[in-house]
Enzyme design. Structure first.
Site, mmCIF file in Angstrom:
data_model
loop_
_atom_site.group_PDB
_atom_site.id
_atom_site.type_symbol
_atom_site.label_atom_id
_atom_site.label_comp_id
_atom_site.label_asym_id
_atom_site.label_seq_id
_atom_site.Cartn_x
_atom_site.Cartn_y
_atom_site.Cartn_z
ATOM 1 N N ASP A 479 1.616 -4.963 5.121
ATOM 2 C CA ASP A 479 0.598 -4.155 5.786
ATOM 3 C C ASP A 479 -0.018 -4.923 6.957
ATOM 4 O OD1 ASP A 479 -1.122 -2.041 6.221
ATOM 5 O OD2 ASP A 479 -1.965 -2.028 4.196
ATOM 6 N N ASP A 549 -1.249 7.054 6.574
ATOM 7 C CA ASP A 549 -2.143 7.064 5.409
ATOM 8 C C ASP A 549 -2.530 8.488 5.039
ATOM 9 O OD1 ASP A 549 -2.243 4.433 4.773
ATOM 10 O OD2 ASP A 549 -4.096 4.004 5.849
HETATM 11 C C1 DGJ Z 1 -3.498 0.626 4.566
HETATM 12 C C2 DGJ Z 1 -2.235 1.216 4.020
HETATM 13 O O1 DGJ Z 1 -1.721 2.142 4.914
HETATM 14 C C3 DGJ Z 1 -2.516 1.821 2.660
HETATM 15 O O2 DGJ Z 1 -1.373 2.452 2.168
HETATM 16 C C4 DGJ Z 1 -2.984 0.745 1.741
HETATM 17 O O3 DGJ Z 1 -1.950 -0.169 1.529
HETATM 18 C C5 DGJ Z 1 -4.203 0.057 2.324
HETATM 19 N N1 DGJ Z 1 -3.993 -0.371 3.661
HETATM 20 C C6 DGJ Z 1 -4.595 -1.131 1.490
HETATM 21 O O4 DGJ Z 1 -5.617 -1.829 2.042
#
Ligand code: DGJ
Length: 741
Positions: A479, A549
């Site tokens: 990430d 997300d």
């Molecule tokens: C952003 C990601 O896109 C989410 O899926 C998740 O992993 C969060 N960060 C965790 O902080």
């Protein structure tokens, strides 16, 4: 021979069964562009295409010849300073302040295959016979600076890749103020530009607009390719549709700041440039040093946008993605993020994993919150060791318990970041990208590590390797949750600060290279607050990426549709999540959520223990369905049929290469009362084959021509057959399975 050089006329003709690309050495020894488009027959002389002409005011190349001006001729590489008065792709500042550069042809060679790009991701060949590469060497004699233009033409795809390399053999130190990967001058401006725009939660929406005189562009200056824009543009004709007409696609294999710019000049010539964004970039080259640009990929289609996308999909899926996961069946996963966020302990995780194993899921992914003292986003990034309060048996113990259930185990990291509240910060506060005497701007309460420093790369390599080698980990979610600011590498001299953005990306690629090399069995998925770094550069290391997300099925229609413009379904992380959806508060049926998520890698992001018995049964069916069809979905030919950007209906389909099987996804956002019948025309089928189509409402057999010319008859408004099995109401979806008889 797909790449030809005609000695007499000094013209290069790069051609395969689909495209021709022609340029020449002009009378002043510079390179002039002649043609790019659908394949044409080769001939010795295309010099009539040079289009010289007198224009008032233009600086000219030769005295007494008012017709030869660099402002007018189409260039193969656009260079700032001499007579080309348009926006240029190469700009070199010299020690005496001069910015004029004149690149003349020196030599060329044609080699089989495709050389690797050192330190940078790029498309590749597996066998030298798949492509040919032309290397043209130019020189500025005064500076003794050489520029190599590299073109690779794939034999069986309408694809030409380009990059340039600048080598300073002269005595002085020069400074690259712009070094774009490609520039291309097209002979008219009758195009519409397509780009992918958005923001967090609504990535890669399609935008189309006619070219106007002047500059139009898409770009990132965020240090990552961004949610906002994507390193892709298309130029299509006004009449081009998904199925018909000409479109030129341009995509940059790069994950940092980029610029994709189109300039329509007032003589109706269109200049396309693509490469690292010149803002924030200033690269000094001492004597003996060289600079390699990232790769730009050009795709040509005369059969509409679907064909352009299918070419990108094929190229990126099979010749950009690397490693064993390129061809391997992708696991159906469950990720705990939306089920627990950071509020979990081992029991809760094992509870979710147990039900996941029971319904047939194959991989459990533990997301953010497992390390240091991480209970909120204010702490612990950089401390890559498990939190014993949450996970008493550590990651290795948890992984063992989960693998004992028959699941694979995956883990989340955010390697590039640091929290102030962390052991790493207490030890190495100087490892942050920041200007020492200025305030640092926090983003999600975190800061960006300085990946231009080898000791930072070593630390990350060691700490991640430790976790990955101590536990049975099959998957990593990598990430990256903030854009960059105060981009400055403390301790380095002023003259190299203009390198930091790009060196960061090179450092990132090196870290990826080390870890994917050491752990070749691990499936890496990239992520940046959803789809903030979903680009071809990342695909080279990570066969799949989390596209957003936003997990709402209806929102995902646009995101997946837009993403499919360039990226294959096998690269798109897509999950079924709970309702009401956490981003939109919308409640779409479980069937709809599944029917959208199938067209990606597929997984779940919810607590299965909270589902009703009926829902659980439905989940089992979905998993069974995906297992049965994922090879077709991930490796088939994808067609966009109806766009969510045009209205209430979205439709797409995937067809097997032998045209014997297909799956069609049809989605209707809002219900219409007492509406008319609709017809959904399919694509790509064999007109002479009979296909049986089945869905929830029943089965029917017809020849391919009927399915393509008349289509599937639909009535999904709330009138008519009240007793039909077809669901009604908002957010409806239907899946149709086609089987040749
Ligand atoms: C952003 C990601 O896109 C989410 O899926 C998740 O992993 C969060 N960060 C965790 O902080």
């Amino acid at each position: 021979m797909p790449i030809l050089f005609h000695e007499k006329t000094k013209q290069f003709h790069l051609h395969n069964g689909d495209i021709s690309y022609i340029f020449c050495i002009m009378p002043n020894d510079q390179l002039g562009h002649l043609y790019y488009g659908k394949k044409i027959r080769d001939q010795e002389d295309f010099s009539h295409l040079l289009e010289l002409g007198f224009r008032d005011m233009s600086p000219c190349v030769f005295e007494g010849n008012a017709k030869f001006s660099l402002e007018q001729v189409k260039q193969e590489i656009s260079v700032y300073g001499a007579g080309d008065l348009r926006s240029c792709g190469l700009h070199i500042l010299q020690e005496d302040g001069s910015q004029t550069v004149c690149l003349e042809y020196m030599a060329h060679e044609i080699v089989p295959g495709k050389p690797l790009l050192e330190g940078l991701p790029a498309t590749y060949v597996e066998d030298e016979s798949e492509a040919q590469t032309l290397r043209v060497f130019l020189i500025d004699k005064w500076l003794d600076c050489q520029v190599e233009l590299q073109y690779t033409l794939y034999n069986s795809l309408p694809v030409l890749t380009r990059n340039i390399k600048i080598s300073n053999s002269g005595k002085q130190t020069i400074r690259l103020e712009a070094a774009m990967s490609m520039s291309l001058d097209l002979p008219d401006k009758d195009y519409e530009m397509i780009d992918l725009t958005g923001a967090w939660g609504r990535e890669r929406h399609i935008q189309t607009h006619p070219l106007h005189y002047g500059i139009q562009s898409t770009y990132s200056l965020r240090g990552h390719s961004s949610h906002n824009y994507n390193p892709f543009i298309g130029l299509k004709r006004k009449e081009t549709t998904e199925f018909l007409g000409e479109v030129l696609g341009f995509s940059l294999v790069y994950s940092g700041n980029f610029l994709a710019q189109v300039e329509a000049d007032t003589y109706d010539v269109t200049r396309v440039m693509m490469g690292i964004h010149p803002n924030g970039f200033s690269w000094s080259l001492s004597s003996g040093e060289a600079f390699q640009t990232p790769e730009a990929v050009m795709v040509y289609s005369d059969q509409g946008m679907n064909k352009m996308s299918q070419t990108f999909h094929e190229l990126y899926r099979t010749r950009l993605v690397r490693g064993i996961w390129r061809d391997r069946t992708r696991p159906i996963l469950i990720n705990n993020w939306e089920a627990t966020y950071m509020d979990f302990d081992e029991d809760k995780i094992l509870g979710i994993a147990r039900s996941a194993a029971d319904v047939g899921i194959e991989l459990f992914v533990l997301d953010d919150g497992w390390f240091g003292k991480r209970n909120s986003d204010t702490t612990s990034l950089g401390d890559w060791y498990p939190n014993p309060d949450k996970l008493p048996s550590g990651i290795s113990g948890l992984a063992r318990k989960i693998t004992d259930m028959g699941l694979k185990f995956g883990l989340w990291f955010e390697p590039e970041m640091i929290s102030k509240e962390s052991d790493l910060y207490r030890k190495h506060s100087d490892w942050i990208l920041s200007v020492p005497y200025r305030a640092m701007s926090p983003g999600r309460n975190q800061y960006v590590l300085d990946l231009t420093k080898p000791e930072v790369i070593d630390y990350l390599d060691e700490s991640l390797s430790k976790v990955l080698s101590e536990a049975d980990i099959s998957y990593v979610k990598w990430d990256m949750n903030r854009s960059m600011s105060e981009v400055f590498s403390a301790g380095k001299e002023s003259g190299v600060q203009g390198k930091v953005y790009h060196q960061y990306i090179l450092g990132l690629y090196e870290l990826y290279e080390r870890l994917t090399g050491k752990f070749p069995e691990v499936l890496f998925e990239s992520c940046a607050s959803g789809g903030g770094r979903f680009d071809p550069g990342m695909l080279y290391f990570c066969p799949q990426g989390w596209i957003s997300d936003d997990t709402d099925a209806i929102e995902r229609l646009k995101i997946q549709y837009g993403t499919s413009m360039v990226y294959p379904l096998a690269s798109m992380g897509s999950h079924v999540s709970a309702v009401p959806n956490h981003q939109t508060h919308r409640s779409a049926a479980l069937a709809t959520r599944g029917d959208v998520a199938y067209f990606g890698t597929f997984g779940y992001e919810l607590d299965l223990n909270l589902l009703s018995g009926a829902e659980e049964a439905r989940v089992r069916e979905q998993i069974e369905f995906m297992k049965k069809h994922r090879e077709l979905i991930h490796k088939g030919i994808f067609y966009r049929l109806a766009s969510p950007f045009d209205g209430n209906i979205t439709a797409w389909m995937v067809l097997s290469k032998d045209k014997n099987r297909a799956i069609v996804g049809y989605y209707r956002t809002l219900v219409q009362v007492n509406g008319g019948y609709k017809r959904l025309k399919l694509a790509g089928l064999d007109a002479d084959k009979k296909y049986r189509i089945s869905d929830i409402a029943g089965e029917r057999s017809c020849y391919g021509d009927e399915w393509m010319e008349i289509g599937i008859l639909l009535n999904d408004s709330t009138s008519g057959d009240y007793h039909s099995k077809v669901p009604k109401g908002d957010f409806l979806s239907r899946l149709f399975l086609l089987e040749a008889e």
